[in-house]
Write a protein that holds these residues in place. Structure first.
Motif, PDB file in Angstrom:
ATOM      1  N   PRO A 210      90.716  39.953  78.414  1.00 14.13           N
ATOM      2  CA  PRO A 210      92.088  39.722  79.403  1.00 14.13           C
ATOM      3  C   PRO A 210      92.957  38.884  78.817  1.00 14.13           C
ATOM      4  N   PHE A 212      96.584  36.260  80.192  1.00 15.24           N
ATOM      5  CA  PHE A 212      97.415  35.868  81.798  1.00 15.24           C
ATOM      6  C   PHE A 212      97.984  34.957  80.667  1.00 15.24           C
ATOM      7  N   THR A 236      99.102  46.853  78.138  1.00 10.49           N
ATOM      8  CA  THR A 236      99.607  45.935  78.578  1.00 10.49           C
ATOM      9  C   THR A 236      99.751  46.321  80.689  1.00 10.49           C
ATOM     10  N   LEU A 237     100.060  45.301  81.383  1.00  7.44           N
ATOM     11  CA  LEU A 237      99.947  45.491  82.845  1.00  7.44           C
ATOM     12  C   LEU A 237     100.443  46.864  83.390  1.00  7.44           C
ATOM     13  N   ASP A 238     100.959  47.643  82.588  1.00  5.84           N
ATOM     14  CA  ASP A 238     101.800  49.000  83.262  1.00  5.84           C
ATOM     15  C   ASP A 238     100.491  49.880  82.686  1.00  5.84           C
ATOM     16  N   TYR A 255     101.801  39.650  79.372  1.00  2.11           N
ATOM     17  CA  TYR A 255      99.992  40.139  79.561  1.00  2.11           C
ATOM     18  C   TYR A 255      99.659  41.528  79.044  1.00  2.11           C
ATOM     19  N   ALA A 269      94.031  45.942  84.122  1.00  3.26           N
ATOM     20  CA  ALA A 269      95.058  45.969  83.816  1.00  3.26           C
ATOM     21  C   ALA A 269      95.757  46.111  85.357  1.00  3.26           C
ATOM     22  N   MET A 272      95.275  42.830  87.589  1.00  2.00           N
ATOM     23  CA  MET A 272      95.007  42.420  87.218  1.00  2.00           C
ATOM     24  C   MET A 272      96.352  41.923  87.677  1.00  2.00           C
ATOM     25  N   SER A 273      97.410  42.937  87.786  1.00  2.00           N
ATOM     26  CA  SER A 273      98.397  43.801  88.114  1.00  2.00           C
ATOM     27  C   SER A 273      98.526  42.873  89.527  1.00  2.00           C
TER      28      SER A 273
END
Length: 277
Positions: A210, A212, A236-238, A255, A269, A272-273
């Motif tokens: 990951p 950040f 990506t985070l999406d 990120y 992801a 993380m989001s």
């Protein structure tokens, strides 16, 4: 027989050319590494040494015969940004300059080919160890650079086998990392510098990386190409595949998470989001 000797098609010929460029750059980097290292700060505060510029110049000299535009880290820092189009090389001549200065060996030469926003070929070479990772349409391969001569390539594949190992950077960190490890039941941390983090996943030595903290396209393109060629994913985070050509943001990446497979990448992801709010 070396990897470069087994490349009959034009596309594979670009891989061979990138490999030759990386080998030549590695030789210059190690010449600098063998003597006292002087570093200065760029405008963004990151360190740079004479090895960075010398290695990029050699890589550009090798690649320019193709006529394909070259996006190079040090060139961008000097304000030289070519018209890229849909197909271009991305070069980080010395990824992990902090590791280079620390003399821990964990720095790499990165060369990638991007087509339509996607890295389709990548070479990651660690000059100090000789470890070399290659990814293209044929898959992902590992070989050793010994004084400019490559060993026979060995196929690599990402692995989702337990235990879950996460790759954390020695030079960067984030408070959210502990929360992510808990959410995904991570068993072990594997710390390594530069784009070698992608390569550990590609070789099956870890499952998750990951990120950040900020990166640029030249930091990630070659590693992403190698990992994806090995069956892994970078999103990506999406949850969408990380793409390239971000002129509008000075080639900064959002990120992201790299993982051994797409489902794990998308799950991480999402976590993380959530953690970042």
């Amino acid at each position: 027989m070396s990897l470069a000797d087994r490349l009959p098609t034009p596309e594979e010929g670009l891989t061979a050319l990138a490999l030759e460029a990386a080998i030549a750059a590695a030789a210059v980097i190690m010449e600098v590494y063998a003597r006292p290292i002087t570093a200065v700060r760029k405008s963004d505060g990151s360190p740079v040494t004479e090895a960075d510029a010398a290695a990029e110049a050699i890589i550009i000299e090798h690649l320019k015969v193709t006529g394909i535009p070259i996006l190079g880290e040090e060139s961008v820092a000097a304000g030289i940004i070519p018209v890229l189009g849909n197909r271009y090389f991305v070069v980080d001549p010395l990824d992990g300059t902090k590791e280079f200065i620390k003399r821990n060996g964990e720095f790499t030469v990165n060369i990638a080919l991007v087509e339509d926003g996607v890295p389709v070929m990548g070479v990651v070479l660690a000059p100090a160890s000789g470890e070399t990772f290659v990814g293209d349409a044929r898959g992902a391969y590992f070989c050793m650079n010994r004084n400019g001569i490559m060993s026979s390539p060995e196929k690599m594949a990402a692995s989702s086998a337990a235990p879950m190992r996460i790759v954390a950077s020695r030079s960067h960190g984030h408070a959210a990392l502990a929360s992510l490890c808990e959410a995904l039941a991570v068993d072990e941390d594997v710390s390594v510098g530069s784009s070698l983090k992608f390569c550990l996943l590609a070789r099956g030595d870890a499952q998750l990386y990951p990120r950040f903290t900020p990166t640029c396209e030249w930091d990630t393109a070659a590693g992403q190409a190698v990992l994806e060629a090995a069956g892994g994913a970078v999103v990506t985070l999406d949850g969408e595949r990380m793409r390239y050509g971000k002129h509008h943001s000075s080639f900064l990446n959002p990120y992201f998470v790299a993982a051994a497979n797409m489902p794990l990448a998308q799950r991480a992801a999402a976590e993380m989001s959530r953690i970042l709010g």
